[in-house]
Structure formats: structure tokens, C-alpha cells
Design an enzyme around this catalytic site. Structure first.
Site, mmCIF file in Angstrom:
data_model
loop_
_atom_site.group_PDB
_atom_site.id
_atom_site.type_symbol
_atom_site.label_atom_id
_atom_site.label_comp_id
_atom_site.label_asym_id
_atom_site.label_seq_id
_atom_site.Cartn_x
_atom_site.Cartn_y
_atom_site.Cartn_z
ATOM 1 C CD GLU A 56 20.220 -4.942 -30.849
ATOM 2 O OE1 GLU A 56 20.228 -5.800 -31.736
ATOM 3 O OE2 GLU A 56 19.306 -4.091 -30.711
ATOM 4 C CB ALA A 167 -27.911 -23.873 -20.015
ATOM 5 C CB SER A 172 -22.529 -19.254 -21.474
ATOM 6 O OG SER A 172 -22.336 -17.855 -21.611
ATOM 7 C CB THR A 200 -20.721 -13.124 -27.687
ATOM 8 O OG1 THR A 200 -20.592 -14.452 -28.195
ATOM 9 C CG2 THR A 200 -20.043 -13.021 -26.340
ATOM 10 C CG LEU A 208 -15.477 -7.433 -25.052
ATOM 11 C CD1 LEU A 208 -15.551 -6.993 -26.514
ATOM 12 C CD2 LEU A 208 -15.366 -8.942 -24.939
ATOM 13 N N GLY A 280 -18.777 -15.487 -30.151
ATOM 14 C CA GLY A 280 -19.176 -16.824 -29.722
ATOM 15 C C GLY A 280 -18.914 -17.853 -30.803
ATOM 16 C CB ALA A 286 -16.530 -16.855 -39.081
#
EC number: 3.5.4.26
Length: 360
Positions: A56, A167, A172, A200, A208, A280, A286
Site C-alpha cells: 500500500e 516397474a 519409472s 530416488t 530437481l 519416493g 514418512a
């Protein structure tokens, strides 16, 4: 919208856009638009970070003295009512002679709230809750920090129609299609931190980063966070991320510990408001077990992977501590969105005591 003109509603949408110019961190992103009595634009502003003028005041500073008298201020967050590094925005608006103030989201802070009341007491017309759902989405991370004392956590996974994340051999990439993957990267760019486990990291070697479909990086990149005790390889792609890697063992996600702050406390101290947990299954589970999840994104591909060898079924999630159906983790679905051939289910966990739809 009741209580607002079309121009004022459009100005609020513009305030949301302006808010996005400000940095994400310990403070909320806020935008402001000043309109003349005839609805024409007078000035715009946004909060540029801690210690700088609030939105503002930033907008008022672009006008000569007296030019805001009789104006309408449209702000994405209720004007504050306290003195910190800067003075109260409510007082600044009153002193500028603003006649009408519209805001989207009420300020939840104990010290900073009350701006709307102060404005009304000074004779200023105030309308709150304008496009509130949109306004809350804009600063949902900051609102979670104010309410729960920790960042807002989104857990994402991609799975086959039969609930598999990979798989039998562990591969993946890719279960989902290009449209779904583009949606993931857009959401990554809106997060302050992205979290994966070492499993992972070692299996998929993810960068990432948040990338556009053409492979270029979004301007905003989440801090990469890896959880687990295994070492990060020297040639891991994540080490080429534009932001430094945070590697923690993940033993204490959000609780109290004599051995130092929890991950959530550490991330909050670093100015993180939105955490994107991408994998993953062990890490996602978790966070869910710990009750730290505010939003679930489940990308479901119309494909079947079936079970691998015994004990190697590659589920999208692992144990959540559900031993009987009465302990199931219920979710409230916010939306189901088609993304190419895939579906995205957006949901939020319900409290454990929430009744199940249809129960007698």
C-alpha cells in the site's frame, strides 16, 4: 461480486499479479492498486521484501501528496496495523485520505491484524473477502506458517492405475505423459523447496530443477533437499542445481529434538513457505505418517504395471501405519483434472476423527 464493481474486482486480480513480483520468504507476497473515484488507475505497488515499504505504501509513494484523497485502495492482504520495520499500512491509508479499502484475505497475525477495524474507526469504507479463495492460494504457504508454525507441504507422486510407482526393475520414467510432467514442473517453480529421498536420488538421478517444456529453467527455482543417510554421488545431477543442496538424514521431519531443529523448523528459518515433496514412496509416506501434509497431488496414468517379485511390488506409498480399515487416512478431494491421457487428483488429508461419507 457483492460489494465491488467490475473495475474493483479486476483491480484485485491485478493486485494478485503484482504480489507475484515480490520475493517469497518470511513475509507474504502482497500487491496493491489505487483507483480514482471514477475507477481509473492511479498507482500500483507491491512488497519487495523485509524492511521495504509494504504494498500500500509502495503504491502511495508513486503519487504526489494529496493525490490519493478519495481514492479506493485494493489490496491482496488486509492492511497491517502494527509497527515493525515499517509503520502501519492502515495509518498510511488514513493519512493519505483514502475513502474506500478492499482486501482479499484477513491478516492472521496477532500483532499485525486489526487494520480493517482501524480503517473503519477512521471512517473509511472497508470491504473484505474479495476473491478470497484466489487470495488464499496466492499466500497459502505463508498462511500455513502463521497457523501451524511450519511451511505448507505438498506431497506428489505419479502412479499407474494399479497403484505402482515403478516397474519390477525399478524404472519409472515415464509413467505419466508430457502434459502431466509439465504440470509438475510448473508446480515445482511455485515451491520454495523440493524434497526427495536418497533412494530416488540414486535410482533416477533427478536434477530437481523446474523446467519449461523446451528444457529451459523457470526463473524461480526450489531449493533442492535430499533426505537420507546415504551419500550424494559426486556426479549427481542435483549438484548442478542453481541453488545449493541441503542434505539431511531425515530422522526428524517436524518434531522436537534435543539434537537440533527439525527439518520443518530449519526450512522455516531459511524463509521456506512451500515445500514440494516429490519422492519416493518412503519419503512421501514418512511425511504422511508424521501428519505434515497439507496437500496431495496424485498423478494417475492409464497403464498397468502389476506386481514384481514377492516383496518387490514398487508401490506409490509404503506403510502409513494403517493396520485396520478404521485407521485409513481419509482425504478430501479438491479437484480431478485431466492432463493429456493422465488424471491429477488434488486432495487434502482430513483429521483422523472426520466421519466417512455415508457412515451411519
Amino acid at each position: 461480486m457483492p460489494g465491488t464493481t467490475d473495475r474493483e474486482t479486476a483491480a484485485m486480480r491485478r493486485a494478485f499479479e503484482l504480489a507475484g513480483n515480490g520475493p517469497r520468504g518470511l513475509n507474504p507476497q502482497v500487491g496493491a492498486v489505487l483507483l480514482a473515484a471514477d475507477g481509473s488507475l492511479l498507482a500500483e505497488g507491491w512488497h519487495r521484501g523485509a524492511g521495504t515499504p509494504h504494498a500500500e505504501v509502495d503504491a502511495l509513494s508513486r503519487l504526489p501528496a494529496g493525490a490519493a484523497r478519495g481514492a479506493t485502495a485494493v489490496v491482496s492482504l488486509e492492511p497491517c496495523n502494527h509497527t515493525g520495520r515499517t509503520g502501519p499500512c492502515a495509518v498510511a491509508l488514513i493519512e493519505a485520505g483514502v475513502a474506500r479499502v478492499l482486501y482479499s484475505v484477513s491478516d492472521p497475525g496477532d500483532a499485525s491484524a486489526g487494520g480493517a477495524r482501524r480503517l473503519r474507526e477512521a471512517g473509511v469504507e472497508v470491504v473484505g473477502g474479495v476473491l478470497e479463495a484466489d487470495g488464499r492460494r496466492l499466500i497459502e504457504g505463508w498462511l500455513t506458517v502463521q497457523r501451524l508454525g511450519r511451511p505448507h507441504v505438498t506431497v506428489k507422486w505419479a502412479q499407474s492405475l494399479d497403484g505402482r510407482a515403478a516397474a519390477a526393475d525399478g524404472t519409472s520414467q515415464w509413467i505419466t505423459g508430457a502434459v502431466a510432467r509439465a504440470d509438475v514442473h510448473r508446480r515445482r517453480s511455485a515451491a520454495d523447496a523440493i524434497v526427495v529421498g536418497t533412494g530416488t536420488l540414486l535410482t533416477d538421478d533427478p536434477a530437481l530443477t523446474a523446467r519449461r517444456p523446451d528444457g529451459t529453467l523457470f526463473d524461480a527455482q526450489p531449493m533442492p533437499v535430499v533426505l537420507g543417510q546415504r551419500a550424494v554421488p559426486d556426479d549427481a545431477r542435483v549438484l548442478g542445481h542453481p541453488r545449493p543442496l541441503l542434505h539431511r538424514d531425515g530422522e526428524n521431519l517436524g518434531g522436537e529434538s534435543p539434537n537440533g531443529p527439525s527439518l520443518m523448523a530449519e526450512l522455516r528459518g531459511l524463509g521456506v513457505q512451500r515445500v514440494f515433496v516429490e519422492g519416493g514412496p518412503t519419503i512421501a509416506s514418512a511425511f504422511l505418517r508424521a501428519g505434515l501434509v497439507d496437500e496431495v497431488l496424485a498423478y494417475i496414468a492409464p497403464t498397468l504395471l502389476g506386481y514384481g517379485a514377492a516383496g518387490d511390488d514398487r508401490p506409490a506409498l509404503r506403510s502409513l501405519g494403517v493396520e485396520t480399515i478404521a485407521d485409513q487416512r481419509r482425504l478430501r478431494v479438491a479437484s480431478v483434472q485431466p492432463l493429456g491421457d493422465d488424471l491429477l487428483i488434488v486432495a487434502s488429508p482430513l483429521p483422523p476423527t472426520s466421519p466417512i461419507e455415508g457412515d451411519a
